[in-house]
Design an enzyme around this catalytic site. Structure first.
Site, PDB file in Angstrom:
ATOM      1  N   ARG A 176       4.114  -5.336 -13.510  1.00 45.91           N
ATOM      2  CA  ARG A 176       3.758  -5.640 -12.166  1.00 45.91           C
ATOM      3  C   ARG A 176       3.366  -7.076 -11.577  1.00 45.91           C
ATOM      4  O   ARG A 176       3.702  -6.890 -10.416  1.00 45.91           O
ATOM      5  CB  ARG A 176       3.291  -4.397 -11.574  1.00 45.91           C
ATOM      6  CG  ARG A 176       3.120  -3.674 -10.157  1.00 45.91           C
ATOM      7  CD  ARG A 176       2.126  -2.603 -10.144  1.00 45.91           C
ATOM      8  NE  ARG A 176       2.510  -2.237  -8.542  1.00 45.91           N
ATOM      9  CZ  ARG A 176       1.564  -1.463  -7.885  1.00 45.91           C
ATOM     10  NH1 ARG A 176       0.467  -1.520  -7.608  1.00 45.91           N
ATOM     11  NH2 ARG A 176       2.284  -1.292  -6.058  1.00 45.91           N
ATOM     12  N   SER A 214       5.027  -3.118  -2.025  1.00 43.10           N
ATOM     13  CA  SER A 214       5.266  -2.824  -3.375  1.00 43.10           C
ATOM     14  C   SER A 214       4.701  -1.346  -3.291  1.00 43.10           C
ATOM     15  O   SER A 214       3.310  -1.241  -3.204  1.00 43.10           O
ATOM     16  CB  SER A 214       4.189  -3.248  -5.033  1.00 43.10           C
ATOM     17  OG  SER A 214       4.727  -2.734  -5.645  1.00 43.10           O
ATOM     18  N   SER A 215       5.531  -0.292  -3.453  1.00 38.14           N
ATOM     19  CA  SER A 215       4.497   1.408  -3.239  1.00 38.14           C
ATOM     20  C   SER A 215       3.867   1.867  -4.230  1.00 38.14           C
ATOM     21  O   SER A 215       4.292   0.762  -5.155  1.00 38.14           O
ATOM     22  CB  SER A 215       6.335   2.226  -2.785  1.00 38.14           C
ATOM     23  OG  SER A 215       7.523   1.275  -2.173  1.00 38.14           O
ATOM     24  N   GLN A 216       3.679   2.266  -3.717  1.00 41.34           N
ATOM     25  CA  GLN A 216       2.543   3.257  -4.334  1.00 41.34           C
ATOM     26  C   GLN A 216       3.065   3.770  -6.052  1.00 41.34           C
ATOM     27  O   GLN A 216       3.748   4.399  -6.221  1.00 41.34           O
ATOM     28  CB  GLN A 216       1.848   3.942  -4.499  1.00 41.34           C
ATOM     29  CG  GLN A 216       0.717   4.618  -4.518  1.00 41.34           C
ATOM     30  CD  GLN A 216       0.055   6.007  -3.743  1.00 41.34           C
ATOM     31  OE1 GLN A 216       0.127   6.338  -2.903  1.00 41.34           O
ATOM     32  NE2 GLN A 216      -1.526   6.302  -4.538  1.00 41.34           N
TER      33      GLN A 216
END
Length: 368
Positions: free
Chosen positions: A32, A78-80
């Site tokens: 990530r 960047s989403s959860q």
């Protein structure tokens, strides 16, 4: 797998993410941090950059990472990860599936899809966001993903896909996505009462189109026809300081208060039964929640997690009474979860670029 990513996967599992072995392996394999190479905004407003203390630890937490700001408005992120896991699980990707993604973001979601064996085409309207996603995917060595710059409403004309996933909040579903996605489904966060519950949508471009709710969520909103107003639109969320003069109207109905998921279930039902339901920061309280907004946009009624009702403004009694009736109705219905509803969609929005929007709701037979 690094220890940091192993702990990351364990955290997602503890937080309730539906991690199949394949999905857990995808989160463990995809770095990530590579997808936030320009950094992200911390919750205190400061900017975290690679190499600074605590950067990688913050990246591998179950939290949204805001990566682009326009003025004071977040426009890309960047989403959860736990929410991403829920949406990817609902998409039920199989190796070799062609997936249309609307909203490239950082490219991280597309990388997870590729790790699941999908061939991904991601479309983003922001040219700089699309370019950064391409660079991150290349840096991470992710194959099988192409990122296009374009209007998400149109999808990818002339192509077809097995699945579609939308990573930005919309008011409705583009007929182009339905035409390009066979057999489906489309996993998409659609506006409802100031939030964006994630729906699993099925149907053809000409209809009928139906949906069920996967989970609650809140997303950044898209632009253009995908967020067009329509007859069923709810008011936009009310910012801090927007409501004035709210006082107690009805006492608490239960103790302890509803947990966040049950409160969202009540909130969803309120949006079904009132077009004035939305999200608001509540005055004089460290809380934001469900509000029925009056015509002036500064008053109405708030329903709290314990069932208490606050009301304010010139129409306080009218909206307070409606709020109490909604709580009664939800209780009488057996406290249905948002996943208990079957939704019918209708074409509305911009006549030149219509969208399928939620229009009818019924409780599914297994709930009754």
């Amino acid at each position: 797998m690094t220890d940091l990513r192993r702990r990351f996967v364990e955290q997602l599992r503890r937080n309730g993410a539906p991690l199949t072995p394949e999905l857990a392996a995808a989160f463990a394999a995809v770095p990530r941090d590579v997808f936030v190479a320009e950094g992200f905004q911390r919750r205190d407003g400061s900017w975290a950059r690679p190499g600074t203390a605590g950067f990688r630890a913050a990246v591998y937490r179950d939290d949204v990472l805001v990566t682009k700001i326009d003025g004071r408005v977040a426009v890309s992120s960047s989403s959860q990860p736990s929410l991403m896991a829920i949406m990817l699980d609902a998409l039920a990707v199989r190796p070799g599936d062609r997936v249309l993604e609307i909203g490239a973001g950082t490219g991280y979601n597309a990388a997870l899809l590729a790790a699941l064996g999908a061939r991904v085409t991601s479309v983003d309207v922001q040219a700089d966001v699309a370019e950064q996603a391409r660079a991150a995917l290349a840096a991470a060595g992710v194959p099988g993903v192409r990122v296009l710059t374009g209007d998400g409403y149109t999808g990818v004309p002339g192509e077809s896909f097995d699945r579609a996933i939308v990573t930005v909040g919309v008011a409705g579903v583009s007929p182009r996505w339905l035409a390009q996605t066979v057999p489906g489904p489309i996993v998409v966060p659609v506006e409802h009462a100031g939030t964006h519950p994630v729906l699993a949508v099925e149907g053809g471009a000409e209809g009928p189109v139906t949906a069920t709710v996967i989970c609650p969520s809140g997303f950044m909103s898209a632009a253009g026809p995908l967020t067009a107003a329509h007859p069923g639109s709810h008011p936009a969320p009310v910012p801090s300081g927007g409501l004035i003069g709210f006082v107690p109207f009805a006492p608490a109905r239960w103790s302890p208060a509803l947990d966040s998921y049950s409160y969202r279930d009540l909130w969803y039902a309120a949006g079904v039964w009132s077009r004035r339901a939305t999200h608001a920061a509540l005055p004089d309280r460290d809380l934001s929640g469900l509000v029925l907004l009056d015509d002036d946009g500064t008053g109405g009624a708030a329903i709290l997690p314990d069932g208490a009702v606050l009301a304010g403004g010139e129409q306080a009694h009218r909206y307070g009474t409606t709020a109490v009736q909604i709580v009664d109705r939800w209780l009488e219905a057996g406290r249905p979860s948002m996943r208990s509803w079957r939704i019918g969609l209708e074409l509305a929005g911009d006549p030149q670029a219509p969208i399928w929007v939620p229009a009818t709701w019924e409780l599914r037979p297994e709930h009754l």
